[in-house]
Design an enzyme around this catalytic site. Structure first.
Site, PDB file in Angstrom:
ATOM      1  N   GLY A 160       0.791  -1.221   0.000  1.00  0.00           N
ATOM      2  CA  GLY A 160       0.000   0.000   0.000  1.00  0.00           C
ATOM      3  C   GLY A 160       0.825   1.273   0.000  1.00  0.00           C
ATOM      4  O   GLY A 160       2.020   1.269  -0.313  1.00  0.00           O
ATOM      5  N   CYS A 161       0.184   2.358   0.397  1.00  0.00           N
ATOM      6  CA  CYS A 161       0.791   3.685   0.280  1.00  0.00           C
ATOM      7  C   CYS A 161       2.019   3.875   1.159  1.00  0.00           C
ATOM      8  O   CYS A 161       2.847   4.736   0.895  1.00  0.00           O
ATOM      9  CB  CYS A 161      -0.238   4.765   0.619  1.00  0.00           C
ATOM     10  N   ASN A 162       2.143   3.083   2.223  1.00  0.00           N
ATOM     11  CA  ASN A 162       3.297   3.205   3.107  1.00  0.00           C
ATOM     12  C   ASN A 162       4.529   2.499   2.558  1.00  0.00           C
ATOM     13  O   ASN A 162       5.645   2.688   3.058  1.00  0.00           O
ATOM     14  CB  ASN A 162       2.984   2.614   4.488  1.00  0.00           C
ATOM     15  N   ALA A 163       4.382   1.675   1.522  1.00  0.00           N
ATOM     16  CA  ALA A 163       5.405   0.711   1.116  1.00  0.00           C
ATOM     17  C   ALA A 163       6.703   1.334   0.632  1.00  0.00           C
ATOM     18  O   ALA A 163       7.749   0.677   0.661  1.00  0.00           O
ATOM     19  CB  ALA A 163       4.850  -0.206   0.029  1.00  0.00           C
ATOM     20  N   MET A 360       1.851   6.622   5.073  1.00  0.00           N
ATOM     21  CA  MET A 360       0.773   5.938   5.790  1.00  0.00           C
ATOM     22  C   MET A 360       0.035   5.012   4.840  1.00  0.00           C
ATOM     23  O   MET A 360      -0.110   5.334   3.660  1.00  0.00           O
ATOM     24  CB  MET A 360      -0.225   6.957   6.351  1.00  0.00           C
TER      25      MET A 360
END
Length: 373
Positions: A160-163, A360
């Protein structure tokens, strides 16, 4: 014999003392950056008009998102001019084709910016959450660019966006283990390949937010002569009570994968921001007021506002975050790197200054990194 233990303060908090462990020459450095987007972009109003969306609630979500334009690859037009809804196989093909195209261009720009060549790449890490491929984008990009097939590689898929920061931690570790060798990370997100159009508010919130883009950075360790900020420390925090708040799973009604965002996500993330920043700065001798630059994931207007309030940041602190959201939308794992590029272009980061990177995503997870110029 009696041993006396003196209660001296931690050296990292002594006045004038350098932060603990932050002066190592072996630290990995970011030495280059490159970005790429599709050729087509649309304003929020244009997207609404293209899909004939008249529901005022949905139009309000799009038009009050703090997003002006996004780069997207929309479904093809049918004979009557309306957009043909793609099936999952077609979406996956879009992810593959666009991922290769954007990833290649981002890597090429990154190498040019770093003054390096394809032959210099010893490690390639590809990050994506907009499709599942085997072999992954790393192998496909290596073949497309003609990179040495002996290049080490890693695919970080579905985090996801935190990756981007999860992967950067691994990339920095490889660089430290191979001093002088070049590692490249590319966050490659074709969010147009992860859309569902079913007219519901759930999917409309997602459809109003994400855009397509790729960002690549070059990382080298053990060479203090190369320019670029040092990657000093990473810290993570998983909000285990909110595991289902952000998820990408199979929607049997639509016969495809669908992304879900809980309306409470911005507030949950904001409420936990202080915890992870405290963990990041622990033992460094630094306070939040010592951080000169903040590059926060462009997760959405409410997410940015919540983090800003909870960390006591100003609009100026998050200017690149909000600027990327305005001009690109949420670019998932690569958003913070688009902000990083804008900070570099601004030319205001001076030697010795600290910067916090924050992303996040699903988990719900907050990832952070501390860097210094």
């Amino acid at each position: 014999m009696t041993t006396t233990t003196l209660g001296l303060p931690h050296p990292g908090v002594l006045a004038g003392a350098p932060p603990i462990g932050l002066d190592s020459v072996a630290a990995a450095r970011i030495t280059g950056i490159g970005t790429a987007v599709p050729p087509t972009s649309y304003s929020q109003r244009e997207v609404l008009d293209i899909f004939g969306i008249e529901d005022q609630r949905i139009r309000s979500v799009f038009l009050n998102s703090a997003i002006d334009r996004r780069y997207l690859t929309l479904p093809p037009e049918g004979p009557d001019g309306t957009r043909i809804m793609e099936v999952q196989g077609e979406l996956l093909a879009k992810h593959k084709a666009q991922g290769i195209d954007m990833g290649v261009r981002a890597v090429q720009e990154c190498l040019k910016n770093a003054g390096r060549d394809l032959d210099d790449i010893g490690y390639l890490c590809c990050v994506t959450s907009t499709g599942f491929l085997t072999p992954g984008l790393s192998a496909l990009i290596i073949k497309e660019l003609g990179i040495d097939p002996g290049c080490s590689r890693l695919d970080v898929v579905g985090m996801g966006c935190n990756a981007g920061l999860n992967a950067l931690n691994a990339v920095a570790g490889w660089a430290r283990a191979h001093p002088g060798k070049l590692a490249v990370m590319v966050c490659d997100e074709s969010c147009s390949a992860a859309y569902v159009f079913d007219g519901t508010m759930r999917t409309s919130v997602v459809n109003s937010l994400f855009g397509d883009g790729a960002a690549a950075i070059a990382v080298v360790a053990g060479d203090d002569t190369v320019p670029g900020p040092r990657l000093l420390k990473f810290a993570s925090h998983i909000i285990t009570d909110a595991l289902d708040a952000m998820r990408y799973d199979w929607d049997p009604a639509q016969d495809r994968f669908s992304f879900y965002l809980d309306p409470q996500v911005p507030y949950v993330v904001g409420a936990n921001a202080e915890t992870v920043i405290g963990r990041l700065l622990a033992g460094t001798g630094l306070r939040r007021t010592d951080i000169g630059h903040w590059l926060v994931h462009s997760g959405g207007k409410k997410v940015i506002d919540s983090v800003m309030v909870n960390l006591g940041l100003t609009r100026h602190d998050v200017r690149h975050t909000t600027g990327v959201l305005r001009d690109y939308g949420n670019l998932s794992s690569g958003s913070f790197l688009f902000s990083y590029q804008r900070l570099l272009d601004e030319g205001v980061a001076n030697p010795g200054e600290y910067c916090v990177l924050m992303t996040m995503g699903p988990g719900s997870t907050i990832e952070t990194a501390l860097v210094r110029w």
